[in-house]
Design a protein around this motif. Structure first.
Motif, PDB file in Angstrom:
ATOM      1  N   ASP A  79      36.698 -88.293-115.040  1.00  0.00           N
ATOM      2  CA  ASP A  79      38.036 -87.850-114.662  1.00  0.00           C
ATOM      3  C   ASP A  79      38.281 -86.352-114.804  1.00  0.00           C
ATOM      4  O   ASP A  79      39.295 -85.834-114.354  1.00  0.00           O
ATOM      5  CB  ASP A  79      39.105 -88.623-115.441  1.00  0.00           C
ATOM      6  N   TRP A  80      37.345 -85.606-115.389  1.00  0.00           N
ATOM      7  CA  TRP A  80      37.534 -84.165-115.575  1.00  0.00           C
ATOM      8  C   TRP A  80      36.956 -83.345-114.422  1.00  0.00           C
ATOM      9  O   TRP A  80      37.141 -82.134-114.369  1.00  0.00           O
ATOM     10  CB  TRP A  80      36.876 -83.708-116.886  1.00  0.00           C
ATOM     11  N   CYS A  81      36.271 -83.971-113.487  1.00  0.00           N
ATOM     12  CA  CYS A  81      35.497 -83.254-112.472  1.00  0.00           C
ATOM     13  C   CYS A  81      36.262 -83.119-111.155  1.00  0.00           C
ATOM     14  O   CYS A  81      36.603 -84.134-110.531  1.00  0.00           O
ATOM     15  CB  CYS A  81      34.181 -83.978-112.224  1.00  0.00           C
ATOM     16  N   PRO A  82      36.513 -81.888-110.679  1.00  0.00           N
ATOM     17  CA  PRO A  82      37.232 -81.721-109.413  1.00  0.00           C
ATOM     18  C   PRO A  82      36.544 -82.372-108.216  1.00  0.00           C
ATOM     19  O   PRO A  82      37.222 -82.884-107.321  1.00  0.00           O
ATOM     20  CB  PRO A  82      37.299 -80.194-109.251  1.00  0.00           C
ATOM     21  N   ASP A  83      35.216 -82.354-108.176  1.00  0.00           N
ATOM     22  CA  ASP A  83      34.533 -83.016-107.066  1.00  0.00           C
ATOM     23  C   ASP A  83      34.785 -84.520-107.076  1.00  0.00           C
ATOM     24  O   ASP A  83      34.850 -85.150-106.014  1.00  0.00           O
ATOM     25  CB  ASP A  83      33.023 -82.735-107.124  1.00  0.00           C
ATOM     26  N   VAL A  84      34.946 -85.083-108.260  1.00  0.00           N
ATOM     27  CA  VAL A  84      35.248 -86.512-108.370  1.00  0.00           C
ATOM     28  C   VAL A  84      36.694 -86.781-107.979  1.00  0.00           C
ATOM     29  O   VAL A  84      36.980 -87.788-107.321  1.00  0.00           O
ATOM     30  CB  VAL A  84      34.945 -87.030-109.793  1.00  0.00           C
ATOM     31  N   TRP A  85      37.617 -85.871-108.357  1.00  0.00           N
ATOM     32  CA  TRP A  85      39.010 -86.073-107.935  1.00  0.00           C
ATOM     33  C   TRP A  85      39.091 -86.254-106.433  1.00  0.00           C
ATOM     34  O   TRP A  85      39.895 -87.045-105.940  1.00  0.00           O
ATOM     35  CB  TRP A  85      39.881 -84.866-108.276  1.00  0.00           C
ATOM     36  N   ARG A  86      38.280 -85.502-105.693  1.00  0.00           N
ATOM     37  CA  ARG A  86      38.307 -85.541-104.237  1.00  0.00           C
ATOM     38  C   ARG A  86      37.452 -86.682-103.687  1.00  0.00           C
ATOM     39  O   ARG A  86      37.886 -87.453-102.843  1.00  0.00           O
ATOM     40  CB  ARG A  86      37.826 -84.208-103.671  1.00  0.00           C
ATOM     41  N   GLY A  87      36.220 -86.788-104.171  1.00  0.00           N
ATOM     42  CA  GLY A  87      35.269 -87.699-103.554  1.00  0.00           C
ATOM     43  C   GLY A  87      35.513 -89.160-103.843  1.00  0.00           C
ATOM     44  O   GLY A  87      35.335 -90.016-102.969  1.00  0.00           O
ATOM     45  N   GLU A 186      41.116 -80.975 -96.898  1.00  0.00           N
ATOM     46  CA  GLU A 186      41.123 -81.914 -95.766  1.00  0.00           C
ATOM     47  C   GLU A 186      39.781 -81.915 -95.047  1.00  0.00           C
ATOM     48  O   GLU A 186      39.216 -82.982 -94.754  1.00  0.00           O
ATOM     49  CB  GLU A 186      42.243 -81.562 -94.792  1.00  0.00           C
ATOM     50  N   GLY A 187      39.250 -80.746 -94.769  1.00  0.00           N
ATOM     51  CA  GLY A 187      37.961 -80.669 -94.093  1.00  0.00           C
ATOM     52  C   GLY A 187      36.833 -81.207 -94.938  1.00  0.00           C
ATOM     53  O   GLY A 187      35.901 -81.843 -94.420  1.00  0.00           O
ATOM     54  N   TRP A 188      36.893 -80.978 -96.236  1.00  0.00           N
ATOM     55  CA  TRP A 188      35.838 -81.462 -97.120  1.00  0.00           C
ATOM     56  C   TRP A 188      35.859 -82.986 -97.228  1.00  0.00           C
ATOM     57  O   TRP A 188      34.808 -83.631 -97.259  1.00  0.00           O
ATOM     58  CB  TRP A 188      35.989 -80.839 -98.501  1.00  0.00           C
ATOM     59  N   ARG A 189      37.055 -83.548 -97.277  1.00  0.00           N
ATOM     60  CA  ARG A 189      37.146 -85.012 -97.325  1.00  0.00           C
ATOM     61  C   ARG A 189      36.581 -85.623 -96.047  1.00  0.00           C
ATOM     62  O   ARG A 189      35.814 -86.609 -96.085  1.00  0.00           O
ATOM     63  CB  ARG A 189      38.608 -85.432 -97.530  1.00  0.00           C
ATOM     64  N   ASP A 190      36.954 -85.062 -94.897  1.00  0.00           N
ATOM     65  CA  ASP A 190      36.438 -85.572 -93.624  1.00  0.00           C
ATOM     66  C   ASP A 190      34.917 -85.462 -93.558  1.00  0.00           C
ATOM     67  O   ASP A 190      34.235 -86.374 -93.069  1.00  0.00           O
ATOM     68  CB  ASP A 190      37.045 -84.793 -92.460  1.00  0.00           C
TER      69      ASP A 190
END
Length: 205
Positions: A79-87, A186-190
């Motif tokens: 839960d501390w990782c920004p890449d995990v918040w998104r991915g 948005e682009g990274w999620r896509d």
């Protein structure tokens, strides 16, 4: 975390993988269960979940593969990782839209699983999305962030360059850095979903 993402396709898993069907079934069974189990950054997880606008073509293609091959996923995160918040939220919503089963595992409580999916054979980068078919045959895995995000991150990181940590100046720069990552989100999620689609199509078609 390292500078490039990893998309691994058609790589044979360890013959003695710890991720048996029984171990897979022990993971958290839903995004809500993950949210209930974590302590940090719930707002960030929810925001990424809410803000992702699915690409209809990617969703339809993955849904067809789920229907024909029983595609399922295992996700490792913290839960501390920004890449995990998104991915992780993107994977969760994708699963809901396609009928794909997903099980969520905390990395630091499952280091034996993490050891099988190290980035470059060395780094415990997260999130990791591991894909299997209905018979639990390994199809491939996706690590950390999309290639598009990796290409755009160096420019964003310049915001923090040369500023001493633990200073008011760094905290202000950190806020600008975080705001800029949200502008690109948005682009990274896509791109994440497109890469997962490509992985599955190469493995199954």
């Amino acid at each position: 975390m390292t500078a490039t993402s990893t998309i691994t396709r058609k790589q044979a898993p360890k013959a003695d993988s710890v991720v048996t069907p029984e171990r897979y079934a022990q993971g958290l069974p839903s995004f809500q269960a993950w949210m209930d189990a974590i302590e940090l950054n719930k707002d960030n997880f929810q925001r990424h979940y809410n803000e992702w606008v699915p690409n209809d073509a990617d969703v339809a293609a993955i849904k067809a593969l789920v229907a024909s091959h029983g595609v399922k996923a295992l996700v490792l995160g913290e839960d501390w990782c920004p890449d995990v918040w998104r991915g992780l939220p993107v994977t969760a919503r994708l699963a809901e839209l396609t009928g794909m089963e997903v099980r969520y595992f905390k990395r630091d409580e499952n280091k034996d699983i993490m050891a099988e999916f190290l980035k470059d054979g060395e780094f415990e980068s997260i999130p990791v999305v591991v894909l299997y078919d209905r018979d639990h045959h390994y199809l491939g895995h996706w690590i950390e962030r999309a290639d598009r995000a990796n290409a755009e991150m160096p420019e964003i990181r310049k915001i923090l360059a040369g500023i001493e940590r633990d200073t008011p100046e760094f905290e202000e720069a950190r806020k600008r850095y975080t705001a800029k990552t949200w502008e690109h989100a948005e682009g990274w999620r896509d791109a994440q979903v497109s890469e997962i689609r490509a992985l599955l199509e190469e493995a199954l078609n």
